[in-house]
Design a protein around this motif. Sequence first.
Motif, PDB file in Angstrom:
ATOM      1  N   UNK A  17       0.835  -1.207   0.000  1.00  0.00           N
ATOM      2  CA  UNK A  17       0.000   0.000   0.000  1.00  0.00           C
ATOM      3  C   UNK A  17       0.870   1.257   0.000  1.00  0.00           C
ATOM      4  N   UNK A  18       0.486   2.200  -0.803  1.00  0.00           N
ATOM      5  CA  UNK A  18       1.268   3.435  -0.900  1.00  0.00           C
ATOM      6  C   UNK A  18       0.405   4.613  -0.478  1.00  0.00           C
ATOM      7  N   UNK A 295       1.712  15.186  -5.088  1.00  0.00           N
ATOM      8  CA  UNK A 295       3.090  15.267  -5.543  1.00  0.00           C
ATOM      9  C   UNK A 295       3.989  15.323  -4.315  1.00  0.00           C
ATOM     10  N   UNK A 296       5.261  15.095  -4.537  1.00  0.00           N
ATOM     11  CA  UNK A 296       6.232  15.146  -3.448  1.00  0.00           C
ATOM     12  C   UNK A 296       7.198  16.280  -3.746  1.00  0.00           C
ATOM     13  N   UNK A 297       7.198  17.285  -2.905  1.00  0.00           N
ATOM     14  CA  UNK A 297       8.029  18.463  -3.141  1.00  0.00           C
ATOM     15  C   UNK A 297       7.817  19.019  -4.553  1.00  0.00           C
ATOM     16  N   UNK A 298       6.575  18.986  -4.967  1.00  0.00           N
ATOM     17  CA  UNK A 298       6.223  19.570  -6.257  1.00  0.00           C
ATOM     18  C   UNK A 298       6.481  18.670  -7.448  1.00  0.00           C
ATOM     19  N   UNK A 299       7.016  17.488  -7.195  1.00  0.00           N
ATOM     20  CA  UNK A 299       7.349  16.584  -8.304  1.00  0.00           C
ATOM     21  C   UNK A 299       6.462  15.351  -8.243  1.00  0.00           C
ATOM     22  N   UNK A 306      12.009   7.244  -7.524  1.00  0.00           N
ATOM     23  CA  UNK A 306      12.385   6.895  -6.154  1.00  0.00           C
ATOM     24  C   UNK A 306      11.986   7.946  -5.149  1.00  0.00           C
ATOM     25  N   UNK A 307      10.963   8.737  -5.466  1.00  0.00           N
ATOM     26  CA  UNK A 307      10.571   9.811  -4.552  1.00  0.00           C
ATOM     27  C   UNK A 307       9.175   9.585  -3.962  1.00  0.00           C
ATOM     28  N   UNK A 308       8.790   8.319  -3.891  1.00  0.00           N
ATOM     29  CA  UNK A 308       7.464   8.045  -3.350  1.00  0.00           C
ATOM     30  C   UNK A 308       7.439   8.302  -1.844  1.00  0.00           C
ATOM     31  N   UNK A 309       6.267   8.656  -1.363  1.00  0.00           N
ATOM     32  CA  UNK A 309       6.067   8.810   0.070  1.00  0.00           C
ATOM     33  C   UNK A 309       5.734   7.434   0.631  1.00  0.00           C
ATOM     34  N   UNK A 310       6.470   7.038   1.631  1.00  0.00           N
ATOM     35  CA  UNK A 310       6.194   5.754   2.264  1.00  0.00           C
ATOM     36  C   UNK A 310       5.292   5.986   3.473  1.00  0.00           C
ATOM     37  N   UNK A 338       0.365  18.763  -2.545  1.00  0.00           N
ATOM     38  CA  UNK A 338       1.784  18.456  -2.453  1.00  0.00           C
ATOM     39  C   UNK A 338       2.155  18.060  -1.027  1.00  0.00           C
ATOM     40  N   UNK A 339       3.059  17.126  -0.943  1.00  0.00           N
ATOM     41  CA  UNK A 339       3.617  16.781   0.357  1.00  0.00           C
ATOM     42  C   UNK A 339       5.064  17.235   0.399  1.00  0.00           C
ATOM     43  N   UNK A 340       5.399  18.006   1.407  1.00  0.00           N
ATOM     44  CA  UNK A 340       6.795  18.339   1.636  1.00  0.00           C
ATOM     45  C   UNK A 340       7.018  18.226   3.138  1.00  0.00           C
TER      46      UNK A 340
END
Length: 516
Positions: A17-18, A295-299, A306-310, A338-340
Amino acid sequence: MKPIALTTPLFYVNGLPHIGSAYPTIAADALARFYRLMGHPTLFVTGTDEHGQKIQRTAEQNNLPPQEHCDRIVTEFHHLWNLLDIQFDRFIRTSDPRHTAITREFFQRVYAKGDIYLDRQQGWYCVACEEFKEERDLLADQHCPTHPNLACEWRDEANYFFRLSRYQEAIAAFHDQHPNFIQPEPRRNEVLKFIDQGLRDFSISRINLTWGIPLPIDPQHTLYVWFDALLGYLTALLDPQAEPTLTNALGHWYPFHVHIIGKDILRFHAVYWVAMLLSADLPLPSRVFGHGLLTRDGIKMGKTLGNVIDPFDLVTRYGADAVRYYFLKEIEFGKDGDFSEDRFVAILNADLANTFGNLLNRTLGMAGKYCQQRVPIPHATALDPTLQPLQTLGSSLGDRTQQHYQNLNFRAACDTILDLIRDCNKMVDETTPWKRFKAGQQEEVDAILYTLLESVRLAAYLLSPIIPNLSREIYRQLGLDFQQSTWQHHQWGTLAPNTVLLSPSPIFQRLDPPSP
RNA sequence: GGCAGCAUAGCUCAGCCGGUUAGAGCGACGGUCUCAUAAUCCGUAGGUCCCCAGUUCAAGUCUGGGUGCUGCUACCA
């Protein structure tokens, strides 16, 4: 009270699960908790979609039978939902034998209606996507645009089709009569335009695929995604010990109050699902809410980047309430967000530690020193012109918050509640109870502290669908038992004078800024 | 390409039917109180409200054009 049944998507078990699974599940849980708060009988449905070639191949790669592969992934889902305090009522798995019974019955109804027919489907098939591709969309050597390293396979096979085209007008009419069915509103136009283009029949079976539910009329075929996964919503409504029939499934909770899904599968819920239910002569759900993507940090997140949120990592490090609060408060549900981690820490410290947590802490501290650690009596005093606005705000807070929850506008709900808390912090500084206490103005001090304590209590109560653990702890420190609260608690004046308060203890410790 | 939407302070965004000095939260900087989790509260941010033209007594708020970004354009759980 009206029963409320709501769902998350049934998540595909092709991997752990992500965050994309956690996000709508957190939202659905918050909504379900709010309806329970109001006293509605509530059924919160989530689960997993487990069939298909992709799963079968993944399992083979791991030298596992498909069922065992699914079992392992499902364990992880349960683990994550537990970590995030997701209180689902039903967890439906499409590999559940009862689901087979439901899909067969549903299929028969639609088949009897004449809406299913056999035809031939040929073209380039991407196994990873599990779908046929248009020739013009392919890259060189028939490679799939979404999976550039994979060559598509040429298939020429018989498929069963569902007569979506037959429901063109009925679907259009339905959406015309139910303008609030698709939410948020901007997404509605996209779907309507899609319908206007003209609906084509879609295939609902795959041949030579063993990991799936065989068609009752042709066991060589197994059901393909939509006639399998979407029906999981119905199977989930079965009471645990009930015979798996549609009648039993649809007796109590049906139809659904809302399906919460990602905007990427909105069309399948707003068009396919509607048509399927129309074909089966079943009532339609009240609405479908398509949330935004993260998105993660706008990306954009991706395995290759390799920038997925775990989510496991996040909840382990920060706790369920923090994660729930960030995604529900800081990102508008329905819009992309966005998540940062910097922002995550900043928001939590500002809102939960400094503004909210600290108000409880300072208020309890004063109550301990000035009011014998008890809830004081809200005397009428010369301070009324100052305190009255807060009471007025608090008195209407339940109703205003309720609107926001029901619209799945969690951000607005949080903001509305925090406004009261912010005003309270201002009021403390304006009225300086410590000076009044020294000056012997006990009744004024009592009035101030009652207003503060009750405001905190009310905020905790209304925020509890989002931060259940913090709310419970706040209630505890206020000398109340959250378990025994009822919807009456949305009213101002719930906190009874003379209630014994606990010594203050920070409910949410400030987080350290993430190290670079 | 077609259709739709968006473009407001460093960041995330509010701004309904057009109307005084364009707002909030966060971040930053300065100051204050002392009840409190070095929290709170106050002040500062001098923002071409994307650009151009138009309508109007008056436009961030309406119209047209331009630029930029995003979404949808069928089988993606």
